[in-house]
Design a protein around this motif. Sequence first.
Motif, PDB file in Angstrom:
ATOM      1  N   UNK A 115       0.829  -1.203   0.000  1.00 42.11           N
ATOM      2  CA  UNK A 115       0.000   0.000   0.000  1.00 42.11           C
ATOM      3  C   UNK A 115       0.864   1.253   0.000  1.00 42.11           C
ATOM      4  N   UNK A 116       1.978   1.205   0.712  1.00 41.57           N
ATOM      5  CA  UNK A 116       2.890   2.339   0.799  1.00 41.57           C
ATOM      6  C   UNK A 116       4.288   1.877   0.403  1.00 41.57           C
ATOM      7  N   UNK A 117       5.119   2.779  -0.134  1.00 43.52           N
ATOM      8  CA  UNK A 117       6.497   2.376  -0.453  1.00 43.52           C
ATOM      9  C   UNK A 117       7.265   2.042   0.817  1.00 43.52           C
ATOM     10  N   UNK A 118       8.192   1.116   0.715  1.00 45.09           N
ATOM     11  CA  UNK A 118       9.016   0.770   1.876  1.00 45.09           C
ATOM     12  C   UNK A 118      10.478   1.060   1.555  1.00 45.09           C
ATOM     13  N   UNK A 125      23.292   3.933  -3.637  1.00 42.81           N
ATOM     14  CA  UNK A 125      22.251   4.944  -3.764  1.00 42.81           C
ATOM     15  C   UNK A 125      21.644   5.358  -2.428  1.00 42.81           C
ATOM     16  N   UNK A 126      22.132   4.766  -1.335  1.00 46.09           N
ATOM     17  CA  UNK A 126      21.614   5.118  -0.016  1.00 46.09           C
ATOM     18  C   UNK A 126      20.235   4.531   0.220  1.00 46.09           C
ATOM     19  N   UNK A 127      19.393   5.265   0.976  1.00 44.06           N
ATOM     20  CA  UNK A 127      18.028   4.815   1.250  1.00 44.06           C
ATOM     21  C   UNK A 127      17.157   5.062   0.025  1.00 44.06           C
ATOM     22  N   UNK A 176      10.517  -8.168   4.669  1.00 45.97           N
ATOM     23  CA  UNK A 176      11.604  -8.786   5.450  1.00 45.97           C
ATOM     24  C   UNK A 176      12.559  -9.553   4.535  1.00 45.97           C
ATOM     25  N   UNK A 177      12.002 -10.325   3.613  1.00 46.88           N
ATOM     26  CA  UNK A 177      12.829 -11.142   2.719  1.00 46.88           C
ATOM     27  C   UNK A 177      13.670 -10.278   1.804  1.00 46.88           C
ATOM     28  N   UNK A 178      13.067  -9.229   1.232  1.00 43.75           N
ATOM     29  CA  UNK A 178      13.804  -8.340   0.331  1.00 43.75           C
ATOM     30  C   UNK A 178      14.913  -7.618   1.085  1.00 43.75           C
ATOM     31  N   UNK A 179      14.616  -7.190   2.315  1.00 43.26           N
ATOM     32  CA  UNK A 179      15.638  -6.505   3.096  1.00 43.26           C
ATOM     33  C   UNK A 179      16.815  -7.401   3.428  1.00 43.26           C
ATOM     34  N   UNK A 180      16.540  -8.678   3.717  1.00 46.52           N
ATOM     35  CA  UNK A 180      17.620  -9.606   4.064  1.00 46.52           C
ATOM     36  C   UNK A 180      18.365 -10.116   2.836  1.00 46.52           C
ATOM     37  N   UNK A 181      17.751 -10.005   1.642  1.00 48.35           N
ATOM     38  CA  UNK A 181      18.415 -10.484   0.425  1.00 48.35           C
ATOM     39  C   UNK A 181      19.656  -9.666   0.105  1.00 48.35           C
ATOM     40  N   UNK A 225      10.949   5.231  -7.743  1.00 42.88           N
ATOM     41  CA  UNK A 225      10.746   6.571  -8.315  1.00 42.88           C
ATOM     42  C   UNK A 225      11.505   6.749  -9.629  1.00 42.88           C
ATOM     43  N   UNK A 226      10.956   7.600 -10.507  1.00 46.14           N
ATOM     44  CA  UNK A 226      11.561   7.819 -11.814  1.00 46.14           C
ATOM     45  C   UNK A 226      12.975   8.376 -11.695  1.00 46.14           C
ATOM     46  N   UNK A 227      13.201   9.251 -10.704  1.00 50.29           N
ATOM     47  CA  UNK A 227      14.540   9.824 -10.538  1.00 50.29           C
ATOM     48  C   UNK A 227      15.557   8.730 -10.237  1.00 50.29           C
ATOM     49  N   UNK A 228      15.159   7.764  -9.419  1.00 50.98           N
ATOM     50  CA  UNK A 228      16.070   6.669  -9.089  1.00 50.98           C
ATOM     51  C   UNK A 228      16.304   5.780 -10.303  1.00 50.98           C
TER      52      UNK A 228
END
Length: 378
Positions: A115-118, A125-127, A176-181, A225-228
């Motif tokens: 629902x919201x970006x995480x 590229x940082x956060x 959680x899985x994406x963060x730990x990958x 985001x498009x900028x990223x």
Amino acid sequence: MSIFDEIKKKLSHEFIDIVEWLDTTNDTIVHRFERYQNEIKNNAQLIVREGQTAVFINEGQLADVFKPGTYTLNTQNLPILTTLKGWKYGFDSPFKAEVYFVNTRLFTDEKWGTKNPFMLSDDRFGLVEIRAFGTYSFRINDPGKFIVDVVGTDGNFTNYEINEHLKSLIVTRFTDTVGEANLPIELYAANTSELSETCQEVMQPEFNRVGIELEKFYIENVSMPEELKKEIFEYSRLDKLDMGKLAQFKAAKAMELAAKNEGGTAGAGMGMGMGFVLAQQMGGLMGQPGTQPFGGQPAQQPQGPPPMPTQVTYFYAVNGHQLGPVAFDKLKELFASRTINRDSLIWKQGMASWTALKEVEELKSFLGGNTPPPLPTA
């Protein structure tokens, strides 16, 4: 047999219940079979169709579970319920029990999404903020557990009711899985298949706890985001391209844009100024060792010796006349032949005025013992 016995026998056959459920919907997972006061007659027929399971609940406690087939409900086919009821010698009167039909077919094309970006942390590229969405499919693999832990007393439980819970579970485990990958951010979109399989393995135990099997899990898109996106695209290009070549290309493009500038005299002047600066920068890049012209081979350095130094020449005066120019050696010969002497006036480029030979620093070597004595007087 009396007429009353025949009527009783006929009525008992006419009023034998048939317990079944015909699903006319596409979204019902659990349907409670409704009977007056939940009474089911002895020897009632239970019909469980393919893709269904019948679960008997007695006073809130899980009793018997029936897979697809046709059953006659009696003490032999209801062993757990018989034990709970304490029927030791069989029963003839109606009995009370709740019957839930569980749809065990595969529920496909269920949607999920963040629902919201995480936030994710990337070394370069940082956060960064990303979103994801996809589909999943599931089926009920433990009907008894599912009814006890999830459905409760709901008489008509649909997949909409469970989907909200499953979506929250999926999003939590996905993040959680994406963060730990710990993958580079640009690889998420390119590795959705591998990431989907990993997420399914992580989520499956959570689904099993409530009697659900996660049959398939798909990540259809990972967006940012498009900028990223532009920054990642530029980074990937820089990682592949030669830096000197890229700088030359950008300089040429900037010069082209400056030449097309039609913003008036001031704009044209600014464009010309930028063009000159970029031309100088571009020329410097092309002149650097190891840099390459556009798409060509490394620039060849000129071969051969450096140019000869320029020879100094001298003018001299004889009898009030300017003669020359002559080279140093020729001037020395003139001095030796007494065409000129120590007091002769000499001039070369760089001198402010005519100067006597004896005063010119590099010509003083002419005087070292080579000057003849004065002629004897008569």
